[in-house]
Scaffold this motif. Sequence first.
Motif, PDB file in Angstrom:
ATOM      1  N   GLU A 136      -4.445   7.266 -14.923  1.00  0.00           N
ATOM      2  CA  GLU A 136      -3.072   7.187 -15.368  1.00  0.00           C
ATOM      3  C   GLU A 136      -2.086   6.540 -14.413  1.00  0.00           C
ATOM      4  N   LYS A 137      -2.882   5.815 -13.492  1.00  0.00           N
ATOM      5  CA  LYS A 137      -2.288   4.962 -12.706  1.00  0.00           C
ATOM      6  C   LYS A 137      -2.252   3.516 -12.637  1.00  0.00           C
ATOM      7  N   LEU A 138      -1.372   2.634 -12.291  1.00  0.00           N
ATOM      8  CA  LEU A 138      -1.713   1.318 -12.363  1.00  0.00           C
ATOM      9  C   LEU A 138      -3.029   0.880 -11.898  1.00  0.00           C
ATOM     10  N   HIS A 139      -3.760   0.281 -12.693  1.00  0.00           N
ATOM     11  CA  HIS A 139      -5.312  -0.436 -12.270  1.00  0.00           C
ATOM     12  C   HIS A 139      -5.223  -1.291 -11.373  1.00  0.00           C
ATOM     13  N   GLY A 140      -6.077  -1.272 -10.354  1.00  0.00           N
ATOM     14  CA  GLY A 140      -6.119  -2.099  -9.207  1.00  0.00           C
ATOM     15  C   GLY A 140      -6.211  -3.611  -9.674  1.00  0.00           C
ATOM     16  N   GLY A 141      -7.172  -3.821 -10.634  1.00  0.00           N
ATOM     17  CA  GLY A 141      -7.242  -5.146 -11.335  1.00  0.00           C
ATOM     18  C   GLY A 141      -6.033  -5.741 -11.877  1.00  0.00           C
ATOM     19  N   GLN A 142      -5.305  -4.808 -12.448  1.00  0.00           N
ATOM     20  CA  GLN A 142      -3.869  -5.048 -13.026  1.00  0.00           C
ATOM     21  C   GLN A 142      -2.950  -5.536 -12.143  1.00  0.00           C
ATOM     22  N   SER A 143      -2.930  -4.895 -10.934  1.00  0.00           N
ATOM     23  CA  SER A 143      -2.415  -5.192  -9.598  1.00  0.00           C
ATOM     24  C   SER A 143      -2.303  -6.717  -9.228  1.00  0.00           C
ATOM     25  N   LEU A 144      -3.710  -7.009  -9.158  1.00  0.00           N
ATOM     26  CA  LEU A 144      -4.158  -8.250  -8.725  1.00  0.00           C
ATOM     27  C   LEU A 144      -3.705  -8.967  -9.883  1.00  0.00           C
ATOM     28  N   THR A 145      -3.788  -8.988 -10.769  1.00  0.00           N
ATOM     29  CA  THR A 145      -3.623  -9.845 -12.025  1.00  0.00           C
ATOM     30  C   THR A 145      -1.890 -10.442 -11.915  1.00  0.00           C
ATOM     31  N   ILE A 146      -1.041  -9.334 -11.509  1.00  0.00           N
ATOM     32  CA  ILE A 146       0.190  -9.629 -11.408  1.00  0.00           C
ATOM     33  C   ILE A 146       0.513 -10.103 -10.114  1.00  0.00           C
ATOM     34  N   ILE A 147       0.060 -10.115  -9.047  1.00  0.00           N
ATOM     35  CA  ILE A 147       0.276 -10.814  -7.654  1.00  0.00           C
ATOM     36  C   ILE A 147      -0.289 -12.329  -8.140  1.00  0.00           C
ATOM     37  N   ASP A 148      -1.657 -12.448  -8.985  1.00  0.00           N
ATOM     38  CA  ASP A 148      -2.001 -13.888  -9.213  1.00  0.00           C
ATOM     39  C   ASP A 148      -1.086 -14.652  -9.972  1.00  0.00           C
ATOM     40  N   VAL A 149      -0.580 -13.960 -11.033  1.00  0.00           N
ATOM     41  CA  VAL A 149       0.337 -14.753 -12.061  1.00  0.00           C
ATOM     42  C   VAL A 149       1.860 -14.728 -11.456  1.00  0.00           C
ATOM     43  N   VAL A 150       2.228 -13.911 -10.883  1.00  0.00           N
ATOM     44  CA  VAL A 150       3.767 -13.880 -10.328  1.00  0.00           C
ATOM     45  C   VAL A 150       3.902 -14.767  -9.255  1.00  0.00           C
ATOM     46  N   THR A 151       2.938 -14.753  -8.221  1.00  0.00           N
ATOM     47  CA  THR A 151       2.987 -15.753  -7.252  1.00  0.00           C
ATOM     48  C   THR A 151       2.643 -17.216  -7.465  1.00  0.00           C
ATOM     49  N   SER A 152       1.921 -17.301  -8.301  1.00  0.00           N
ATOM     50  CA  SER A 152       1.603 -18.806  -9.136  1.00  0.00           C
ATOM     51  C   SER A 152       2.827 -19.273  -9.748  1.00  0.00           C
ATOM     52  N   ARG A 153       3.632 -18.502 -10.510  1.00  0.00           N
ATOM     53  CA  ARG A 153       4.825 -18.842 -11.070  1.00  0.00           C
ATOM     54  C   ARG A 153       5.970 -19.110  -9.880  1.00  0.00           C
ATOM     55  N   ALA A 154       5.927 -18.358  -8.864  1.00  0.00           N
ATOM     56  CA  ALA A 154       6.967 -18.700  -7.657  1.00  0.00           C
ATOM     57  C   ALA A 154       6.486 -20.173  -7.268  1.00  0.00           C
ATOM     58  N   ILE A 155       5.293 -20.441  -7.053  1.00  0.00           N
ATOM     59  CA  ILE A 155       4.979 -21.634  -6.610  1.00  0.00           C
ATOM     60  C   ILE A 155       5.269 -22.782  -7.550  1.00  0.00           C
ATOM     61  N   SER A 156       5.305 -22.583  -8.778  1.00  0.00           N
ATOM     62  CA  SER A 156       5.535 -23.466  -9.797  1.00  0.00           C
ATOM     63  C   SER A 156       6.886 -23.826 -10.010  1.00  0.00           C
ATOM     64  N   LEU A 157       7.637 -22.973  -9.404  1.00  0.00           N
ATOM     65  CA  LEU A 157       9.178 -23.019  -9.609  1.00  0.00           C
ATOM     66  C   LEU A 157       9.665 -24.623  -8.893  1.00  0.00           C
ATOM     67  N   THR A 158       8.752 -24.976  -7.955  1.00  0.00           N
ATOM     68  CA  THR A 158       9.099 -25.921  -7.185  1.00  0.00           C
ATOM     69  C   THR A 158       7.854 -27.155  -7.331  1.00  0.00           C
ATOM     70  N   GLN A 159       7.099 -26.738  -7.738  1.00  0.00           N
ATOM     71  CA  GLN A 159       5.613 -27.540  -7.690  1.00  0.00           C
ATOM     72  C   GLN A 159       5.112 -27.509  -9.378  1.00  0.00           C
ATOM     73  N   ARG A 160       6.003 -28.139 -10.246  1.00  0.00           N
ATOM     74  CA  ARG A 160       5.626 -27.926 -11.702  1.00  0.00           C
ATOM     75  C   ARG A 160       4.374 -28.724 -11.992  1.00  0.00           C
ATOM     76  N   ASN A 161       4.286 -29.923 -11.663  1.00  0.00           N
ATOM     77  CA  ASN A 161       3.096 -30.630 -12.386  1.00  0.00           C
ATOM     78  C   ASN A 161       2.092 -30.907 -11.477  1.00  0.00           C
ATOM     79  N   ARG A 162       1.791 -29.856 -10.533  1.00  0.00           N
ATOM     80  CA  ARG A 162       0.667 -29.839  -9.562  1.00  0.00           C
ATOM     81  C   ARG A 162      -0.320 -29.045 -10.328  1.00  0.00           C
ATOM     82  N   ALA A 163      -1.627 -29.332 -10.350  1.00  0.00           N
ATOM     83  CA  ALA A 163      -2.612 -28.430 -10.865  1.00  0.00           C
ATOM     84  C   ALA A 163      -2.970 -27.600  -9.471  1.00  0.00           C
ATOM     85  N   LYS A 164      -3.419 -26.257  -9.695  1.00  0.00           N
ATOM     86  CA  LYS A 164      -3.664 -25.556  -8.636  1.00  0.00           C
ATOM     87  C   LYS A 164      -4.927 -24.408  -8.929  1.00  0.00           C
TER      88      LYS A 164
END
Length: 155
Positions: A69-97
């Motif tokens: 009943e705690k936040l799953h570790g893999g879910q934490s990594l997914t959050i880190i992956d997606v949110v940091t990717s979107r943070a980078i995309s704020l200024t680097q929108r059309n660059r595949a990564k």
Amino acid sequence: MTQLPETKQHKENVSNDDELLEFALKEFDSFGKAANFTRILAGFLPVSAKRDVLTCEFTVTTPHLNGKEKLHGGQSLTIIDVVTSRAISLTQRNRAKASLELSASYLLPISSGDEIIVIARVLHIDSKTAYSECELRRKNDGALCVLGKHTMAFL
């Protein structure tokens, strides 16, 4: 915090904070309609967006939990992956990564019903890579629960 370089690519993609937040809101809104894995981030709300920081909030619910009943570790990594990717995309929108490195340090447990603040910071961008870090903090006490880092390559 390291300033992002003022490359031609970077200048063309940078907008004001309101436009950056609008972009982030549209990105996260699409997660609820996704058929792929990002649908697990439905309900995340970007609350602030700047050139080098994206802040989101969400409430931990059953799909995010492990057997204890705690936040799953893999879910934490997914959050880190997606949110940091979107943070980078704020200024680097059309660059595949693609991810080169993704890691998390688990400092405190996060429970069902906890409101979480996710802060993704872009530390450095160059012509080939982007470096970022991410914090998951409990909203009620500000406690740092998960600290992540994400290095991405531009393709």
